[in-house]
Scaffold this motif. Sequence first.
Motif, PDB file in Angstrom:
ATOM      1  N   TYR A  35       0.836  -1.184   0.000  1.00  0.00           N
ATOM      2  CA  TYR A  35       0.000   0.000   0.000  1.00  0.00           C
ATOM      3  C   TYR A  35       0.878   1.243   0.000  1.00  0.00           C
ATOM      4  O   TYR A  35       1.999   1.233   0.514  1.00  0.00           O
ATOM      5  CB  TYR A  35      -0.903   0.051   1.246  1.00  0.00           C
ATOM      6  N   GLN A  37       0.739   5.382   1.188  1.00  0.00           N
ATOM      7  CA  GLN A  37       0.006   6.368   1.979  1.00  0.00           C
ATOM      8  C   GLN A  37       0.700   7.719   1.865  1.00  0.00           C
ATOM      9  O   GLN A  37       1.866   7.857   2.247  1.00  0.00           O
ATOM     10  CB  GLN A  37      -0.095   5.940   3.445  1.00  0.00           C
ATOM     11  N   GLU A  44      -3.672   3.522  -0.246  1.00  0.00           N
ATOM     12  CA  GLU A  44      -4.006   3.196  -1.627  1.00  0.00           C
ATOM     13  C   GLU A  44      -3.347   1.866  -1.974  1.00  0.00           C
ATOM     14  O   GLU A  44      -2.137   1.706  -1.763  1.00  0.00           O
ATOM     15  CB  GLU A  44      -3.491   4.292  -2.553  1.00  0.00           C
TER      16      GLU A  44
END
Lengths: 111, 119
Positions: A35, A37, A44
Amino acid sequence: ELKVEQNPLFLSMQEGKNYTIYCNYSTTSDRLYWYRQDPGKSLESLFVLLSNGAVKQEGRLMASLDTKARLSTLHITAAVHDLSATYFCAVDKTGYSTLTFGKGTMLLVSP
Amino acid sequence: EAGVAQSPRYKIIEKRQSVAFWCNPISGHATLYWYQQILGQGPKLLIQFQNNGVVDDSQLPKDRFSAERLKGVDSTLKIQPAKLEDSAVYLCASSLDTSQEDRVFNEQFFGPGTRLTVL
């Protein structure tokens, strides 16, 4: 208890350079997530790696998974400023998407 | 497609007060998660719902935290009473249906989070 370790925790690099972020985990799992961030923002999803040897690429980022070594890598090629963010890996141990996250790698790309 | 919605975005309270957060998952997503993200750390799962049933709440401090998901859609997370160490961002996420073997269903999508400051 599942442990997920990322290194480095902070990475400052120049534009155009290459680097790799490492994610080690302590128990058997064949699902690993990366992810991104941005400051003050939510997470995301970048990559979902579902099997040993899986490799996925999106733009300047490439992620791979070695389940035997319990290791995933996120490789950055020719870094640009827009890649500055914190990157998290997360491991799903249970098969029910109960994710355990690493502490994150804060990436700062400067000109 | 609308994403995961959370409110409020920011909340400041004094210790020993109560606070509640609200989450609306992506339409059709059966699984809902609440995470706590303390500054400088990765998110930590507090509770996971499958429809309106709890799948995992092993890391939820049940003496002060509670969560519910009525009708299997929206969810609320409550802290009562709050402590200083509860200052964090509370993230809600949802996924399609983790009871399915197809792992496409398991990808989690995160909301913007609620930043809680306890003074």
